[in-house]
Design a protein around this motif. Structure first.
Motif, PDB file in Angstrom:
ATOM      1  N   PRO A 118       0.817  -1.221   0.000  1.00 12.69           N
ATOM      2  CA  PRO A 118       0.000   0.000   0.000  1.00 12.69           C
ATOM      3  C   PRO A 118       0.850   1.270   0.000  1.00 12.69           C
ATOM      4  CG  PRO A 118      -0.017  -1.002   2.165  1.00 12.69           C
ATOM      5  CD  PRO A 118       0.715  -1.941   1.255  1.00 12.69           C
ATOM      6  N   ILE A 119       2.106   1.150   0.424  1.00 14.06           N
ATOM      7  CA  ILE A 119       3.015   2.293   0.490  1.00 14.06           C
ATOM      8  C   ILE A 119       4.359   1.842  -0.078  1.00 14.06           C
ATOM      9  CG2 ILE A 119       4.233   3.881   2.030  1.00 14.06           C
ATOM     10  CD1 ILE A 119       2.011   3.556   3.992  1.00 14.06           C
ATOM     11  N   SER A 120       5.030   2.761  -0.723  1.00 14.12           N
ATOM     12  CA  SER A 120       6.351   2.466  -1.261  1.00 14.12           C
ATOM     13  C   SER A 120       7.305   2.063  -0.147  1.00 14.12           C
ATOM     14  CB  SER A 120       6.881   3.704  -1.988  1.00 14.12           C
ATOM     15  OG  SER A 120       8.251   3.568  -2.260  1.00 14.12           O
ATOM     16  N   ILE A 121       8.120   1.076  -0.406  1.00  9.29           N
ATOM     17  CA  ILE A 121       9.076   0.595   0.586  1.00  9.29           C
ATOM     18  C   ILE A 121      10.096   1.682   0.926  1.00  9.29           C
ATOM     19  CG2 ILE A 121      10.927  -1.074   0.980  1.00  9.29           C
ATOM     20  CD1 ILE A 121       9.197  -3.120  -0.501  1.00  9.29           C
ATOM     21  N   SER A 122      10.490   2.477  -0.052  1.00 15.87           N
ATOM     22  CA  SER A 122      11.465   3.544   0.220  1.00 15.87           C
ATOM     23  C   SER A 122      10.876   4.611   1.141  1.00 15.87           C
ATOM     24  CB  SER A 122      11.954   4.167  -1.085  1.00 15.87           C
ATOM     25  OG  SER A 122      10.877   4.723  -1.805  1.00 15.87           O
ATOM     26  N   VAL A 123       9.574   4.862   1.043  1.00 10.87           N
ATOM     27  CA  VAL A 123       8.927   5.826   1.941  1.00 10.87           C
ATOM     28  C   VAL A 123       8.941   5.292   3.366  1.00 10.87           C
ATOM     29  CG1 VAL A 123       6.718   6.912   2.510  1.00 10.87           C
ATOM     30  CG2 VAL A 123       7.492   6.843   0.144  1.00 10.87           C
ATOM     31  N   ILE A 124       8.685   4.011   3.531  1.00 15.85           N
ATOM     32  CA  ILE A 124       8.717   3.404   4.864  1.00 15.85           C
ATOM     33  C   ILE A 124      10.127   3.462   5.444  1.00 15.85           C
ATOM     34  CG2 ILE A 124       8.501   1.206   6.101  1.00 15.85           C
ATOM     35  CD1 ILE A 124       6.076   0.629   4.378  1.00 15.85           C
ATOM     36  N   GLU A 125      11.128   3.194   4.620  1.00 17.12           N
ATOM     37  CA  GLU A 125      12.508   3.261   5.088  1.00 17.12           C
ATOM     38  C   GLU A 125      12.869   4.675   5.519  1.00 17.12           C
ATOM     39  OE1 GLU A 125      14.555   1.801   1.666  1.00 17.12           O
ATOM     40  OE2 GLU A 125      14.479  -0.277   2.343  1.00 17.12           O
ATOM     41  N   PHE A 126      12.526   5.668   4.716  1.00 18.50           N
ATOM     42  CA  PHE A 126      12.869   7.056   5.038  1.00 18.50           C
ATOM     43  C   PHE A 126      12.142   7.530   6.295  1.00 18.50           C
ATOM     44  CE2 PHE A 126      11.925  11.607   4.740  1.00 18.50           C
ATOM     45  CZ  PHE A 126      13.220  12.113   4.759  1.00 18.50           C
ATOM     46  N   ALA A 127      10.836   7.291   6.361  1.00 19.59           N
ATOM     47  CA  ALA A 127      10.057   7.742   7.519  1.00 19.59           C
ATOM     48  C   ALA A 127      10.514   7.023   8.792  1.00 19.59           C
ATOM     49  CB  ALA A 127       8.571   7.513   7.278  1.00 19.59           C
ATOM     50  N   GLY A 128      10.774   5.731   8.696  1.00 18.11           N
ATOM     51  CA  GLY A 128      11.257   4.988   9.859  1.00 18.11           C
ATOM     52  C   GLY A 128      12.617   5.489  10.328  1.00 18.11           C
ATOM     53  N   ALA A 129      13.506   5.788   9.384  1.00 19.03           N
ATOM     54  CA  ALA A 129      14.827   6.315   9.750  1.00 19.03           C
ATOM     55  C   ALA A 129      14.706   7.686  10.406  1.00 19.03           C
ATOM     56  CB  ALA A 129      15.720   6.382   8.518  1.00 19.03           C
ATOM     57  N   ALA A 130      13.785   8.514   9.926  1.00 21.38           N
ATOM     58  CA  ALA A 130      13.591   9.840  10.525  1.00 21.38           C
ATOM     59  C   ALA A 130      13.096   9.712  11.964  1.00 21.38           C
ATOM     60  CB  ALA A 130      12.603  10.649   9.687  1.00 21.38           C
ATOM     61  N   ILE A 131      12.157   8.822  12.206  1.00 19.98           N
ATOM     62  CA  ILE A 131      11.636   8.633  13.559  1.00 19.98           C
ATOM     63  C   ILE A 131      12.723   8.084  14.481  1.00 19.98           C
ATOM     64  CG2 ILE A 131       9.990   7.322  14.968  1.00 19.98           C
ATOM     65  CD1 ILE A 131       8.074   7.484  12.545  1.00 19.98           C
ATOM     66  N   VAL A 132      13.490   7.112  13.998  1.00 19.19           N
ATOM     67  CA  VAL A 132      14.561   6.527  14.809  1.00 19.19           C
ATOM     68  C   VAL A 132      15.593   7.595  15.168  1.00 19.19           C
ATOM     69  CG1 VAL A 132      16.500   4.907  14.746  1.00 19.19           C
ATOM     70  CG2 VAL A 132      14.255   4.168  13.981  1.00 19.19           C
ATOM     71  N   ALA A 133      15.965   8.423  14.204  1.00 21.47           N
ATOM     72  CA  ALA A 133      16.946   9.480  14.473  1.00 21.47           C
ATOM     73  C   ALA A 133      16.413  10.476  15.496  1.00 21.47           C
ATOM     74  CB  ALA A 133      17.306  10.191  13.172  1.00 21.47           C
ATOM     75  N   LEU A 134      15.152  10.867  15.360  1.00 19.71           N
ATOM     76  CA  LEU A 134      14.569  11.819  16.314  1.00 19.71           C
ATOM     77  C   LEU A 134      14.490  11.231  17.724  1.00 19.71           C
ATOM     78  CD1 LEU A 134      11.756  13.422  14.139  1.00 19.71           C
ATOM     79  CD2 LEU A 134      13.696  14.612  15.169  1.00 19.71           C
ATOM     80  N   VAL A 135      14.142   9.967  17.827  1.00 15.87           N
ATOM     81  CA  VAL A 135      14.078   9.322  19.146  1.00 15.87           C
ATOM     82  C   VAL A 135      15.466   9.287  19.781  1.00 15.87           C
ATOM     83  CG1 VAL A 135      13.690   7.107  20.314  1.00 15.87           C
ATOM     84  CG2 VAL A 135      11.995   7.979  18.716  1.00 15.87           C
ATOM     85  N   ALA A 136      16.484   8.959  18.994  1.00 15.75           N
ATOM     86  CA  ALA A 136      17.845   8.898  19.535  1.00 15.75           C
ATOM     87  C   ALA A 136      18.316  10.278  19.993  1.00 15.75           C
ATOM     88  CB  ALA A 136      18.797   8.333  18.485  1.00 15.75           C
ATOM     89  N   VAL A 137      18.089  11.296  19.180  1.00 18.11           N
ATOM     90  CA  VAL A 137      18.499  12.651  19.556  1.00 18.11           C
ATOM     91  C   VAL A 137      17.721  13.122  20.782  1.00 18.11           C
ATOM     92  CG1 VAL A 137      18.534  15.061  18.789  1.00 18.11           C
ATOM     93  CG2 VAL A 137      19.285  13.260  17.249  1.00 18.11           C
ATOM     94  N   ARG A 138      16.432  12.805  20.835  1.00 14.90           N
ATOM     95  CA  ARG A 138      15.623  13.183  22.007  1.00 14.90           C
ATOM     96  C   ARG A 138      16.168  12.536  23.275  1.00 14.90           C
ATOM     97  NH1 ARG A 138       9.738  10.965  22.146  1.00 14.90           N
ATOM     98  NH2 ARG A 138      10.908   9.184  22.866  1.00 14.90           N
ATOM     99  N   HIS A 139      16.592  11.281  23.167  1.00 14.97           N
ATOM    100  CA  HIS A 139      17.131  10.590  24.337  1.00 14.97           C
ATOM    101  C   HIS A 139      18.460  11.223  24.779  1.00 14.97           C
ATOM    102  CE1 HIS A 139      17.348   7.288  27.149  1.00 14.97           C
ATOM    103  NE2 HIS A 139      18.624   7.162  26.847  1.00 14.97           N
TER     104      HIS A 139
END
Length: 170
Positions: free
Chosen positions: A63-84
């Protein structure tokens, strides 16, 4: 009769206020964030990409492009790490808001086309699965976290370092 002296006023014993705090060093916070990244990458990128790649290989379009999932997931992971890492600073509130907003955008991508059409091979029939209600339920947590981040931001502006004794008690 018990040997304990009665508390003043007959109520519960007074709890002393928390005054000291011990913020972990930057190195420990970076290590903790790095250890947090591993399960998040597996959960937000690895599993969804593996499932969608498997289904795509068997003729079921994602239903969604795999590259979009990779990019969005990487953005969330990076934000969580920086927040921590930056949790003891005044940047916690804005980073919590940004992380939650990115999570809502990630989930919204699934909500846009919340019906998954699965063609049945060898026939002209397809199966449709709707998952919009599930995505909306998953959005409740990040929406509440935006409010918590906003309250943290307001509190940090009004009283800097007031939350540190509660986040990092000595």
């Amino acid at each position: 009769m018990s040997g304990a002296p009665p508390s003043p006023g007959g109520g519960a014993a007074a709890v002393p206020p928390v005054t000291g705090y011990a913020v972990p060093s930057l190195g420990w916070r970076i290590l903790a964030a790095a250890l947090l990244i591993i399960p998040l990458v597996i959960l937000l990128i690895g599993i969804p990409v593996a499932i969608l790649t498997y289904l795509s290989a068997h003729g079921i379009p994602p239903p969604i492009s795999i590259s979009v999932i990779e990019f969005a997931g990487a953005a969330i992971v990076a934000l969580v790490a920086v927040r921590h890492i930056l949790r003891p600073t005044a940047a916690l509130g804005p980073l919590a808001i940004a992380t939650s907003t990115a999570t809502i955008v990630y989930l919204y991508l699934f909500l846009v086309d919340a019906t998954w059409r699965i063609p049945i091979p060898g026939s002209g029939v397809s199966l449709s699965l709707g998952y919009g209600a599930l995505v909306l339920l998953l959005m409740i947590g990040p929406a509440l976290a935006i409010g918590a981040g906003l309250l943290t931001l307001i509190e940090d502006v009004g009283s800097p370092k007031e939350r540190l004794p509660f986040d990092y008690p000595a």
